[in-house]
Write a protein that holds these residues in place. Sequence first.
Motif, PDB file in Angstrom:
ATOM      1  N   LEU A   1      15.699   2.064 -16.707  1.00 37.52           N
ATOM      2  CA  LEU A   1      15.406   1.616 -18.076  1.00 37.52           C
ATOM      3  C   LEU A   1      14.590   0.325 -18.039  1.00 37.52           C
ATOM      4  CD1 LEU A   1      15.782   1.799 -21.153  1.00 37.52           C
ATOM      5  CD2 LEU A   1      18.055   0.788 -20.872  1.00 37.52           C
ATOM      6  N   LEU A   2      15.005  -0.596 -17.172  1.00 36.37           N
ATOM      7  CA  LEU A   2      14.273  -1.869 -17.038  1.00 36.37           C
ATOM      8  C   LEU A   2      12.839  -1.642 -16.576  1.00 36.37           C
ATOM      9  CD1 LEU A   2      16.347  -4.657 -15.213  1.00 36.37           C
ATOM     10  CD2 LEU A   2      15.157  -4.787 -17.415  1.00 36.37           C
ATOM     11  N   ALA A   3      12.677  -0.749 -15.588  1.00 38.32           N
ATOM     12  CA  ALA A   3      11.330  -0.476 -15.058  1.00 38.32           C
ATOM     13  C   ALA A   3      10.431   0.071 -16.165  1.00 38.32           C
ATOM     14  CB  ALA A   3      11.412   0.520 -13.901  1.00 38.32           C
ATOM     15  N   ALA A   4      10.984   0.959 -16.988  1.00 39.34           N
ATOM     16  CA  ALA A   4      10.199   1.542 -18.080  1.00 39.34           C
ATOM     17  C   ALA A   4       9.843   0.471 -19.119  1.00 39.34           C
ATOM     18  CB  ALA A   4      10.963   2.685 -18.730  1.00 39.34           C
ATOM     19  N   LYS A   5      10.824  -0.381 -19.439  1.00 33.04           N
ATOM     20  CA  LYS A   5      10.567  -1.469 -20.398  1.00 33.04           C
ATOM     21  C   LYS A   5       9.451  -2.383 -19.904  1.00 33.04           C
ATOM     22  CE  LYS A   5      12.782  -2.988 -23.469  1.00 33.04           C
ATOM     23  NZ  LYS A   5      12.438  -2.899 -24.922  1.00 33.04           N
ATOM     24  N   ALA A   6       9.406  -2.583 -18.575  1.00 35.03           N
ATOM     25  CA  ALA A   6       8.378  -3.467 -18.003  1.00 35.03           C
ATOM     26  C   ALA A   6       7.017  -2.777 -17.939  1.00 35.03           C
ATOM     27  CB  ALA A   6       8.801  -3.928 -16.614  1.00 35.03           C
ATOM     28  N   GLY A   7       7.009  -1.451 -18.156  1.00 32.69           N
ATOM     29  CA  GLY A   7       5.725  -0.743 -18.200  1.00 32.69           C
ATOM     30  C   GLY A   7       5.320  -0.084 -16.892  1.00 32.69           C
ATOM     31  N   ALA A   8       6.318   0.231 -16.035  1.00 36.17           N
ATOM     32  CA  ALA A   8       5.984   0.903 -14.770  1.00 36.17           C
ATOM     33  C   ALA A   8       5.327   2.262 -15.038  1.00 36.17           C
ATOM     34  CB  ALA A   8       7.254   1.106 -13.939  1.00 36.17           C
ATOM     35  N   THR A   9       4.350   2.608 -14.217  1.00 39.52           N
ATOM     36  CA  THR A   9       3.716   3.929 -14.337  1.00 39.52           C
ATOM     37  C   THR A   9       4.679   4.995 -13.814  1.00 39.52           C
ATOM     38  OG1 THR A   9       1.654   2.797 -13.778  1.00 39.52           O
ATOM     39  CG2 THR A   9       1.592   5.216 -13.806  1.00 39.52           C
ATOM     40  N   TYR A  10       5.282   4.701 -12.687  1.00 35.79           N
ATOM     41  CA  TYR A  10       6.261   5.595 -12.075  1.00 35.79           C
ATOM     42  C   TYR A  10       7.545   4.821 -11.795  1.00 35.79           C
ATOM     43  CZ  TYR A  10       2.188   8.534 -10.767  1.00 35.79           C
ATOM     44  OH  TYR A  10       1.048   9.306 -10.766  1.00 35.79           O
ATOM     45  N   VAL A  11       8.670   5.535 -11.837  1.00 34.69           N
ATOM     46  CA  VAL A  11       9.933   4.967 -11.366  1.00 34.69           C
ATOM     47  C   VAL A  11      10.460   5.900 -10.275  1.00 34.69           C
ATOM     48  CG1 VAL A  11      11.373   6.134 -13.108  1.00 34.69           C
ATOM     49  CG2 VAL A  11      12.167   4.017 -12.066  1.00 34.69           C
ATOM     50  N   SER A  12      10.902   5.305  -9.168  1.00 30.63           N
ATOM     51  CA  SER A  12      11.315   6.113  -8.015  1.00 30.63           C
ATOM     52  C   SER A  12      12.814   6.035  -7.732  1.00 30.63           C
ATOM     53  CB  SER A  12      10.553   5.665  -6.755  1.00 30.63           C
ATOM     54  OG  SER A  12       9.223   6.081  -6.796  1.00 30.63           O
ATOM     55  N   PRO A  13      13.611   6.928  -8.339  1.00 28.67           N
ATOM     56  CA  PRO A  13      15.016   7.021  -7.958  1.00 28.67           C
ATOM     57  C   PRO A  13      15.128   7.748  -6.620  1.00 28.67           C
ATOM     58  CG  PRO A  13      14.530   8.302  -9.965  1.00 28.67           C
ATOM     59  CD  PRO A  13      13.230   7.871  -9.398  1.00 28.67           C
ATOM     60  N   PHE A  14      15.909   7.185  -5.693  1.00 28.60           N
ATOM     61  CA  PHE A  14      16.044   7.738  -4.331  1.00 28.60           C
ATOM     62  C   PHE A  14      17.210   8.729  -4.302  1.00 28.60           C
ATOM     63  CE2 PHE A  14      13.948   4.569  -1.179  1.00 28.60           C
ATOM     64  CZ  PHE A  14      12.855   4.416  -2.010  1.00 28.60           C
ATOM     65  N   ILE A  15      16.940   9.985  -4.537  1.00 28.82           N
ATOM     66  CA  ILE A  15      18.062  10.919  -4.688  1.00 28.82           C
ATOM     67  C   ILE A  15      18.768  11.238  -3.367  1.00 28.82           C
ATOM     68  CG2 ILE A  15      17.174  11.882  -6.847  1.00 28.82           C
ATOM     69  CD1 ILE A  15      16.261  14.347  -5.384  1.00 28.82           C
ATOM     70  N   GLY A  16      18.000  11.360  -2.292  1.00 31.91           N
ATOM     71  CA  GLY A  16      18.623  11.686  -0.999  1.00 31.91           C
ATOM     72  C   GLY A  16      19.581  10.598  -0.533  1.00 31.91           C
ATOM     73  N   ARG A  17      19.171   9.354  -0.746  1.00 38.87           N
ATOM     74  CA  ARG A  17      20.032   8.253  -0.283  1.00 38.87           C
ATOM     75  C   ARG A  17      21.307   8.158  -1.120  1.00 38.87           C
ATOM     76  NH1 ARG A  17      16.066   3.436   1.959  1.00 38.87           N
ATOM     77  NH2 ARG A  17      14.666   4.870   3.045  1.00 38.87           N
TER      78      ARG A  17
END
Length: 218
Positions: free
Chosen positions: A120-136
């Motif tokens: 949510l924070l990354a999107a608010k800051a205007g990130a083009t992509y957000v990378s959640p690390f699902i495998g980890r």
Amino acid sequence: MKFFIDTANLDDIKEAQDLGVLDGVTTNPSLMAKEGITGQENIINHYKKICDIVTGDVSAEVISTDYETIIKEGEALAKLHEQIVVKVPMIKDGVKAIKYFSDKGIRTNCTLVFSAGQALLAAKAGATYVSPFIGRLDDISTDGLNLIEEIRLIYDNYGFETQILAASVRHTMHVLHCAKIGSDVMTGPLSSIEGLLKHPLTDSGLAKFLEDYKKGNG
Ligand code: G3P
């Protein structure tokens, strides 16, 4: 869903590009080290080589952790090539830097995301992509795919344009599940992409078609 390959291995990148389904590349300092690419000059040259192979976005990660240096490093990376997306870690100075880059029109990939709050924070800051690390997350008995679902819900609730880039994808089932739950992008090793090709009935069916053709045509 966009397919990115998560590697700094040029042969694998070429192979995925030749398949015709590749939308981009993600790298990180560990992946660079794995290929023996060390020293800032060599790393920079390697990013350029990757950009020459692919037509899509190439994530290049900053190694700084304080705001001023992230900005300096990120601006230099962004200048390398129009395909470069600056990869910034999910830390306080990283979020501030993402906001700065976003205001300047420099595209970013917020990495090392492990919670919906961080996304949510990354999107608010205007990130083009957000990378959640699902495998980890899976590695520590926490459902990584559930995080993708949570972020999808939050982004859809408010129309955030940040793209969910499922990272730390390890295998084809991760790819399929990500597609089902609406991840915008997935990044994984070549095997996770090529694994999608495989089905024993395709192999046996093709063998039979070719055998029957031979019988009738010599
Ligand atoms: O994209 C993030 C990725 O490189 C991490 O993958 O397999 O090291 O968890 P992994």
